[in-house]
Enzyme design. Structure first.
Site, mmCIF file in Angstrom:
data_model
loop_
_atom_site.group_PDB
_atom_site.id
_atom_site.type_symbol
_atom_site.label_atom_id
_atom_site.label_comp_id
_atom_site.label_asym_id
_atom_site.label_seq_id
_atom_site.Cartn_x
_atom_site.Cartn_y
_atom_site.Cartn_z
ATOM 1 N N THR A 191 0.815 -1.217 0.000
ATOM 2 C CA THR A 191 0.000 0.000 0.000
ATOM 3 C C THR A 191 0.848 1.266 0.000
ATOM 4 O OG1 THR A 191 -1.824 -1.112 1.139
ATOM 5 C CG2 THR A 191 -1.758 1.286 1.269
ATOM 6 N N ILE A 192 1.817 1.349 0.892
ATOM 7 C CA ILE A 192 2.669 2.536 0.983
ATOM 8 C C ILE A 192 3.819 2.464 -0.005
ATOM 9 C CG2 ILE A 192 4.150 3.922 2.498
ATOM 10 C CD1 ILE A 192 1.163 4.071 3.159
ATOM 11 N N GLY A 248 4.569 2.110 11.385
ATOM 12 C CA GLY A 248 4.296 0.818 11.991
ATOM 13 C C GLY A 248 5.400 0.350 12.916
ATOM 14 N N HIS A 275 -1.359 7.436 20.153
ATOM 15 C CA HIS A 275 -1.143 8.504 19.173
ATOM 16 C C HIS A 275 -0.588 9.779 19.797
ATOM 17 C CE1 HIS A 275 -4.265 5.750 17.642
ATOM 18 N NE2 HIS A 275 -3.585 5.858 16.513
ATOM 19 N N GLY A 276 -0.988 10.055 21.044
ATOM 20 C CA GLY A 276 -0.458 11.242 21.717
ATOM 21 C C GLY A 276 1.047 11.180 21.911
ATOM 22 N N ARG A 288 -10.273 3.922 10.302
ATOM 23 C CA ARG A 288 -10.799 2.936 9.362
ATOM 24 C C ARG A 288 -10.341 1.554 9.824
ATOM 25 N NH1 ARG A 288 -6.570 0.974 9.247
ATOM 26 N NH2 ARG A 288 -4.830 1.095 7.764
ATOM 27 N N SER A 291 3.161 7.648 11.471
ATOM 28 C CA SER A 291 1.990 7.031 10.857
ATOM 29 C C SER A 291 1.043 8.050 10.244
ATOM 30 C CB SER A 291 1.230 6.223 11.909
ATOM 31 O OG SER A 291 0.598 7.106 12.833
ATOM 32 N N CYS A 292 0.053 7.539 9.539
ATOM 33 C CA CYS A 292 -0.945 8.401 8.898
ATOM 34 C C CYS A 292 -1.666 9.272 9.926
ATOM 35 C CB CYS A 292 -1.948 7.561 8.115
ATOM 36 S SG CYS A 292 -2.613 6.144 9.037
ATOM 37 N N ASN A 293 -2.110 8.675 11.032
ATOM 38 C CA ASN A 293 -2.825 9.446 12.050
ATOM 39 C C ASN A 293 -1.931 10.484 12.705
ATOM 40 O OD1 ASN A 293 -5.618 8.411 12.263
ATOM 41 N ND2 ASN A 293 -4.613 6.459 12.691
#
Length: 338
Positions: free
Chosen positions: A13-14, A111, A195-196, A169, A140-142
């Protein structure tokens, strides 16, 4: 100046998107991509003219499939100045000793965890710190999305605190073996989410707490963001600040869903319907007593792609100015915001 020679280890994908983005630049080139099996993605890479490299034990399988590999992955690395590791999470860590043995610069994806490189990258936030580095992790994307939004506001208004709720998603569109299909999954159950801390690996001064759930969709993530800022501002001020950034797109004109954003990307001719920009709904921007709120959407398959190109340019010392690299990358891949 000679072009930087880039190997892309992992063409999923990436990886396939990074390879195409690197190929579009005039100061770097793809010397090869790697695949472990001669599947449809390898067939597409072969058709597009990429030199395919594979594990030595699998070279015969590629030959039998009619897409002869150019050599082993180690041979690909020997030809490159830098490798972009786009393998699944956890595999990149296993590849690190190989890169160290070859003596090649390396980029990993989100990842992997921050310690793999000791430096996490976002072009808008810390480009200059990546110049000349040997090892870098593109977040990452987020985290990329949050860093873009936070750093943009922090430069203009100062950010005191961030609280964000992430609706992630479930899987990418081609991942048929995963889910959920009919559930909302707490991911993680224990708060806060990772994520933080990941944002703080790029922006260590930011006070941020996050929570995340997985929802049964494949198209995009959506975040609900609350920021406490240091300066008085209006919603219009915030819109203007976001609107000034090339990798932030204000989505309006009746768009109220991720499906419509993806359809818009298709309609404007984006490859693979990619949306490299962070998409913010301007109607959602609300300001009350130095607190601002908004929704934004994140195309998880593509938002990190231009970041990888900028990381290459910084590490290879092709450009010392982050703004100039961002502009160069955007122009080459066709990222025109307005």
């Amino acid at each position: 100046m000679a072009k930087a020679k880039i190997a892309v280890n992992g063409y999923g994908t990436i990886g396939k998107r990074v390879a195409d983005a690197v190929r579009a630049q005039d100061d770097m080139e793809v010397v090869g991509i790697s695949k472990t099996k001669p599947n449809y993605e390898a067939a597409v890479a072969h058709r597009l003219g990429y030199d395919i490299y594979a594990p030595a034990a699998n070279l015969e399988a590629f030959e039998k499939a009619g897409m002869p590999a150019a050599g082993s992955i180690e041979e690909m690395l020997e030809k490159a100045d830098l490798v972009v590791d786009c393998t699944p999470g956890g595999i990149g860590e296993k590849n690190k000793p190989i890169y160290e043995k070859v003596g090649i610069k390396a980029i990993w994806q989100g990842g992997e965890s921050h310690p793999i490189a000791g430096f996490s990258f976002n072009a808008e936030s810390n480009y200059e710190q990546a110049v000349g580095r040997d090892l870098t992790r593109v977040v990452s994307c987020n985290t990329t999305a949050l860093c873009r939004a936070i750093s943009t506001i922090d430069r203009e208004l100062g950010v005191n605190k961030v609280r964000a709720s992430l609706s992630r998603r479930a899987v990418d569109p081609n991942e048929i073996k995963k889910g959920p299909v009919d559930a909302i999954v707490l991911n993680p159950v224990k708060l806060p989410s990772h994520h933080g801390p990941d944002v703080r690996s790029v922006l260590p001064h930011i006070n941020i707490t996050t929570a995340a759930i997985k929802v049964p969709t494949t198209l995009m993530h959506v975040h609900t963001v609350n920021m406490e800022v240091n300066k008085d501002c209006t919603a219009e001020d915030v819109k203007n600040i976001f609107g000034s950034q090339s990798r932030i797109r204000l989505v309006g004109q009746g768009i109220t869903s991720t499906a419509e954003i993806i359809e818009f990307a298709r309609d404007i001719g984006r490859p693979r319907h990619d949306m490299w920009e962070l998409c913010i709904w301007p109607e959602s921007i609300t300001v009350t007593d130095k607190e601002l709120y908004f929704f934004h959407a994140v195309h998880q398959e593509s938002i990190v792609v231009p970041e990888n190109v900028d990381a290459i340019r910084a590490m290879m010392e092709l450009e010392s100015d982050g703004a100039k690299s961002i502009e160069k990358t955007n122009k080459a891949i066709g990222l025109y915001n307005k």
